[in-house]
Design a protein around this motif. Structure first.
Motif, PDB file in Angstrom:
ATOM      1  N   UNK A   1      16.560 -16.305 -36.091  1.00  0.00           N
ATOM      2  CA  UNK A   1      17.182 -17.617 -35.967  1.00  0.00           C
ATOM      3  C   UNK A   1      17.591 -18.141 -37.327  1.00  0.00           C
ATOM      4  N   UNK A   2      18.801 -18.645 -37.430  1.00  0.00           N
ATOM      5  CA  UNK A   2      19.278 -19.286 -38.673  1.00  0.00           C
ATOM      6  C   UNK A   2      19.792 -20.677 -38.317  1.00  0.00           C
ATOM      7  N   UNK A   3      19.349 -21.651 -39.098  1.00  0.00           N
ATOM      8  CA  UNK A   3      19.689 -23.051 -38.838  1.00  0.00           C
ATOM      9  C   UNK A   3      21.205 -23.252 -38.875  1.00  0.00           C
ATOM     10  N   UNK A   4      21.743 -23.703 -37.739  1.00  0.00           N
ATOM     11  CA  UNK A   4      23.191 -23.902 -37.611  1.00  0.00           C
ATOM     12  C   UNK A   4      23.549 -25.377 -37.448  1.00  0.00           C
ATOM     13  N   UNK A   5      22.613 -26.247 -37.764  1.00  0.00           N
ATOM     14  CA  UNK A   5      22.843 -27.681 -37.550  1.00  0.00           C
ATOM     15  C   UNK A   5      24.041 -28.194 -38.345  1.00  0.00           C
TER      16      UNK A   5
ATOM     17  N   UNK B   1      14.285 -20.103 -27.028  1.00  0.00           N
ATOM     18  CA  UNK B   1      15.506 -19.290 -26.967  1.00  0.00           C
ATOM     19  C   UNK B   1      15.325 -17.976 -27.725  1.00  0.00           C
ATOM     20  N   UNK B   2      14.692 -18.032 -28.900  1.00  0.00           N
ATOM     21  CA  UNK B   2      14.468 -16.819 -29.687  1.00  0.00           C
ATOM     22  C   UNK B   2      13.558 -15.843 -28.948  1.00  0.00           C
ATOM     23  N   UNK B   3      12.548 -16.363 -28.285  1.00  0.00           N
ATOM     24  CA  UNK B   3      11.629 -15.504 -27.528  1.00  0.00           C
ATOM     25  C   UNK B   3      12.357 -14.803 -26.375  1.00  0.00           C
ATOM     26  N   UNK B   4      13.214 -15.549 -25.663  1.00  0.00           N
ATOM     27  CA  UNK B   4      13.969 -14.971 -24.547  1.00  0.00           C
ATOM     28  C   UNK B   4      14.889 -13.862 -25.058  1.00  0.00           C
ATOM     29  N   UNK B   5      15.583 -14.127 -26.161  1.00  0.00           N
ATOM     30  CA  UNK B   5      16.515 -13.140 -26.696  1.00  0.00           C
ATOM     31  C   UNK B   5      15.782 -11.948 -27.310  1.00  0.00           C
TER      32      UNK B   5
ATOM     33  N   UNK C   1      20.156 -21.808 -34.570  1.00  0.00           N
ATOM     34  CA  UNK C   1      19.103 -22.746 -34.170  1.00  0.00           C
ATOM     35  C   UNK C   1      19.480 -24.143 -34.654  1.00  0.00           C
ATOM     36  N   UNK C   2      18.802 -25.154 -34.086  1.00  0.00           N
ATOM     37  CA  UNK C   2      19.269 -26.542 -34.265  1.00  0.00           C
ATOM     38  C   UNK C   2      18.131 -27.533 -34.528  1.00  0.00           C
ATOM     39  N   UNK C   3      17.037 -27.042 -35.143  1.00  0.00           N
ATOM     40  CA  UNK C   3      15.893 -27.925 -35.441  1.00  0.00           C
ATOM     41  C   UNK C   3      15.407 -28.604 -34.164  1.00  0.00           C
ATOM     42  N   UNK C   4      15.336 -27.815 -33.102  1.00  0.00           N
ATOM     43  CA  UNK C   4      15.079 -28.347 -31.768  1.00  0.00           C
ATOM     44  C   UNK C   4      13.844 -27.678 -31.159  1.00  0.00           C
ATOM     45  N   UNK C   5      13.213 -28.381 -30.228  1.00  0.00           N
ATOM     46  CA  UNK C   5      12.024 -27.852 -29.559  1.00  0.00           C
ATOM     47  C   UNK C   5      12.311 -26.573 -28.788  1.00  0.00           C
TER      48      UNK C   5
ATOM     49  N   UNK D   1      18.967 -19.089 -20.351  1.00  0.00           N
ATOM     50  CA  UNK D   1      18.703 -19.492 -21.733  1.00  0.00           C
ATOM     51  C   UNK D   1      18.793 -21.012 -21.798  1.00  0.00           C
ATOM     52  N   UNK D   2      17.819 -21.690 -22.415  1.00  0.00           N
ATOM     53  CA  UNK D   2      17.901 -23.155 -22.463  1.00  0.00           C
ATOM     54  C   UNK D   2      19.015 -23.621 -23.389  1.00  0.00           C
ATOM     55  N   UNK D   3      19.362 -24.873 -23.259  1.00  0.00           N
ATOM     56  CA  UNK D   3      20.242 -25.541 -24.221  1.00  0.00           C
ATOM     57  C   UNK D   3      19.381 -26.356 -25.181  1.00  0.00           C
TER      58      UNK D   3
END
Length: 357
Positions: A334-338, A319-323, A310-314, A279-281
């Protein structure tokens, strides 16, 4: 036969001796437990921004199970209900309990439910000691009592091992294997009187496991000293997802590469190798010059949903696709956790599951 409530409370037998074990998070659940966030020092200058994503988290999980929320009083309950109503939460699925807490991290101070489907008393709680990750954030006296309050409320027995243990530091496949990190469980700020073998014995006796696997360090910015739920998670009985950092100049790269190497050498309770999904970071999440422990691994597995920070990131969608591939029978959201991650934890850290039995 002697009363199991007395046996458990007096430490006359351990859960494993009575046939109890801690189920995997992907096993059927009765509810999710939360402690409503209220401590401004955990999100300095930002606490008001966390309630919308937090309420969205409750909304998604409540579609498939009950949600129990610890609150201090009627005022906090009314405040919470306002946010949940605005988010469109099905309040018929939400139950409030007047169990005051010091902070919101229910994964670590909440109840560790163990089950024995064949027993007359099918469910019990392990009440580990809680010291706010090595006495970093006192006071924590209210948090330390939460498992007892919940056990008494549910009318189920509770065991008291008498050592410090946090829910975020352990991960289970439900078949006898437990995954943890040396950085956390062997840290001298938890149980300095115990060595690795002694800690393993507690894990076996109280979680009902037989096979313990150790990774090394946690990610940068994690104030828990390396909780496993930011690094590596079981998605089924023989498969883990583990975060990796592709950028070799990033300070997480080497830590996570070493953990990946360790995972490749590990064996499950049945002797098989782990299936490992990488899983990416996200890119580093920085706030007020502080690197925060942002990780896609801090997801919560509910009955019909997996809620991923999720973190407003590329890399969010990757990550969502992998999971999504890992959980074909559940919605992956995914829910924004920033903003939430400013508290140094996310959805998994905030929650604790109660298994169905």
């Amino acid at each position: 036969m002697k009363d199991i409530f007395a046996i458990a409370k007096n430490g006359e037998a351990t859960p494993v001796e009575l046939g109890y074990h801690f189920p995997a998070e992907f096993a059927p659940q009765e509810s999710m437990w939360l402690s409503w966030p209220h401590k401004e020092e955990s999100w300095p200058g930002k606490i008001e921004k966390i309630y919308a994503p937090y309420a969205q988290f409750v909304k998604e999980v409540a579609k498939g199970q009950k949600v129990n929320i610890n609150v201090a009083d009627e005022a906090m309950k009314a405040f919470a209900m306002g946010h949940l109503e605005r988010a469109g939460v099905d309040l018929n699925r939400v139950f409030f309990h007047f169990f005051p807490t010091n902070d919101a991290w229910c994964r670590d101070h909440g109840p560790a439910f163990v089950i024995n489907p064949n027993a007359e008393q099918k469910k019990a709680i392990v009440k580990w000691n809680y010291n706010a990750w090595g006495d970093k954030y006192p006071p924590y006296d209210l948090d330390n009592q939460i498992p007892i309050r919940i056990a008494e409320n549910l009318g189920i027995p509770y065991f008291k091992p008498g050592i410090v243990m946090e829910g975020g530091s352990v991960e289970f496949n439900g078949q006898g294997t437990l995954l943890t990190s040396t950085a956390c469980l062997l840290n001298k700020n938890r149980n300095p009187q115990l060595n690795q073998a002694q800690i393993e014995q507690y894990l076996c006796d109280y979680y009902g496991v037989s096979n313990i696997l150790w990774v090394g360090d946690g990610i940068i910015g994690d104030d828990t000293d390396g909780h496993i739920d930011d690094i590596t998670r079981f998605v089924n009985a023989d498969t883990v997802v583990t975060v990796v950092e592709e950028n070799k100049s990033d300070e997480n790269h080497e830590i996570l590469a070493e953990n990946l190497d360790l995972l490749k050498k590990m064996r499950l309770e049945n002797g098989k190798q782990l299936n490992i999904v990488e899983l990416p970071m996200p890119s580093p999440v920085i706030w007020e010059d502080q690197r925060l422990p942002a990780s896609y691994a801090n997801f919560y597995i509910g009955n019909d949903v997996v809620v991923v920070p999720t973190f407003r990131d590329n890399n969010d969608q990757k990550a969502l696709d992998i999971l999504t591939d890992c959980f074909p029978d559940r919605r992956v959201i995914g829910i924004d956790s920033t903003d939430i991650i400013w508290g140094l934890g996310s959805f998994h850290c905030l929650s604790q599951q109660e298994p169905a039995v």
